[in-house]
Design an enzyme around this catalytic site. Structure first.
Site, PDB file in Angstrom:
ATOM      1  N   GLU A 136       0.885  -1.177   0.000  1.00  0.00           N
ATOM      2  CA  GLU A 136       0.000   0.000   0.000  1.00  0.00           C
ATOM      3  C   GLU A 136       0.917   1.221   0.000  1.00  0.00           C
ATOM      4  O   GLU A 136       1.567   1.516   0.992  1.00  0.00           O
ATOM      5  CB  GLU A 136      -0.874  -0.029   1.264  1.00  0.00           C
ATOM      6  CG  GLU A 136      -1.748   1.198   1.435  1.00  0.00           C
ATOM      7  CD  GLU A 136      -2.401   1.260   2.825  1.00  0.00           C
ATOM      8  OE1 GLU A 136      -2.731   0.199   3.411  1.00  0.00           O
ATOM      9  OE2 GLU A 136      -2.570   2.384   3.327  1.00  0.00           O
ATOM     10  N   ARG A 170       1.350  10.153   1.048  1.00  0.00           N
ATOM     11  CA  ARG A 170       1.875  11.103   2.026  1.00  0.00           C
ATOM     12  C   ARG A 170       3.107  11.785   1.455  1.00  0.00           C
ATOM     13  O   ARG A 170       3.667  12.675   2.070  1.00  0.00           O
ATOM     14  CB  ARG A 170       2.257  10.381   3.325  1.00  0.00           C
ATOM     15  CG  ARG A 170       1.062   9.782   4.015  1.00  0.00           C
ATOM     16  CD  ARG A 170       1.449   9.011   5.254  1.00  0.00           C
ATOM     17  NE  ARG A 170       0.492   7.955   5.475  1.00  0.00           N
ATOM     18  CZ  ARG A 170       0.608   7.001   6.380  1.00  0.00           C
ATOM     19  NH1 ARG A 170       1.661   6.963   7.182  1.00  0.00           N
ATOM     20  NH2 ARG A 170      -0.308   6.076   6.494  1.00  0.00           N
ATOM     21  N   LYS A 180     -10.889  -0.760   6.744  1.00  0.00           N
ATOM     22  CA  LYS A 180      -9.648  -0.566   7.499  1.00  0.00           C
ATOM     23  C   LYS A 180     -10.046  -0.157   8.918  1.00  0.00           C
ATOM     24  O   LYS A 180     -11.096   0.448   9.125  1.00  0.00           O
ATOM     25  CB  LYS A 180      -8.832   0.528   6.795  1.00  0.00           C
ATOM     26  CG  LYS A 180      -7.542   0.952   7.483  1.00  0.00           C
ATOM     27  CD  LYS A 180      -6.755   1.866   6.543  1.00  0.00           C
ATOM     28  CE  LYS A 180      -5.687   2.644   7.323  1.00  0.00           C
ATOM     29  NZ  LYS A 180      -4.367   2.552   6.685  1.00  0.00           N
TER      30      LYS A 180
HETATM   31  C1  3PG Z   1      -1.184   3.405   8.292  1.00  0.00           C
HETATM   32  O1  3PG Z   1      -1.197   4.302   7.481  1.00  0.00           O
HETATM   33  O2  3PG Z   1      -1.917   2.433   8.200  1.00  0.00           O
HETATM   34  C2  3PG Z   1      -0.297   3.553   9.498  1.00  0.00           C
HETATM   35  O3  3PG Z   1       0.524   4.651   9.370  1.00  0.00           O
HETATM   36  C3  3PG Z   1       0.508   2.347   9.823  1.00  0.00           C
HETATM   37  O4  3PG Z   1       0.856   2.473  11.151  1.00  0.00           O
HETATM   38  P1  3PG Z   1       2.213   1.864  11.753  1.00  0.00           P
HETATM   39  O5  3PG Z   1       3.309   2.802  11.340  1.00  0.00           O
HETATM   40  O6  3PG Z   1       1.995   1.876  13.261  1.00  0.00           O
HETATM   41  O7  3PG Z   1       2.402   0.491  11.211  1.00  0.00           O
END
Ligand code: 3PG
Length: 213
Positions: A42, A46, A130
């Site tokens: 994914e 960003r 999600k």
């Molecule tokens: C996302 O976008 O799903 C999160 O930023 C993932 O979170 P993590 O860095 O705690 O894995």
């Protein structure tokens, strides 16, 4: 709707959440993930090069299921689809982002953490959402409580998942797959060596196989 994609998610078990600053990193990252048997990514909107990275990863590894994450606007959605994203993930629920995906048959996973958000997503026919940020919204306990009410609904939690707790999440029947950044953190490949990504992704896939066979 999207049943075959949901089945694919189940098989994948873990979807790495990728934040890339440099399009040059897309190709070696795609190879490292595939070498580890982690066949999806994914790529989050960003960073400015997200769309280019989606294209580069899909080209480098055609069997890698590359999607777009952090899709907040219809402009980002258009760019993601144009780049060849095979699925769309959003950190919240916005009908304006979800509807065009549904109309075009592109699997979309909006985040929903409250019963009200789940009702809205399910009204559009979405039966997998999600769950983000998972740790801050009560993690497994909240997912189980929601699953008890919304029978058959399943979740892809992300946020606070790591090698230390992923097996616990994967063991929950209401969880279709887990997302996370822990095996693709930019610090792991800042020196251009992607073997640490491959090793971390391999370890993560071992966890999937331990829980799901
Ligand atoms: C996302 O976008 O799903 C999160 O930023 C993932 O979170 P993590 O860095 O705690 O894995």
């Amino acid at each position: 709707m999207f049943e075959s994609f949901y089945q694919k998610l189940e098989t994948l078990g873990i979807v790495p959440v990728v934040v890339l600053d440099r399009v040059e990193d897309a190709e070696p990252l795609a190879h490292a993930l595939m070498d580890a048997g982690m066949a999806s990514a994914e790529v989050t909107f960003r960073t400015d090069c997200a769309a280019a990275c989606i294209g580069a990863m899909a080209k480098a590894e055609p069997d890698l299921c590359v999607g777009a994450g952090t899709v907040l606007t219809t402009d980002q959605l258009d760019a993601a689809i144009e780049a060849g994203a095979r699925f769309i993930v959003s950190p919240g629920f916005d009908e304006e982002v979800c509807r065009p995906c549904i109309e075009r048959g592109i699997p979309v996973l909006p985040a929903a953490v409250t019963p009200t958000e789940l009702i809205a997503a399910r009204k559009l026919g979405l039966t997998v959402t999600k769950f983000f940020p998972a740790a801050q919204y009560g993690g497994l306990g909240t997912i189980q409580a929601l699953a008890a009410v919304f029978g058959g609904h399943r979740f892809m939690p992300t946020g606070g998942i790591s090698q230390a707790n992923v097996e616990e999440y994967l063991a929950c029947p209401a969880i279709v797959a887990c997302g996370g950044t822990w095996m693709v953190k930019p610090a792991l490949f800042a020196d251009g060596d992607f073997s640490r990504v491959r090793d971390a992704a391999e370890q993560a896939m071992e966890a999937v196989h331990r829980v799901r066979g």
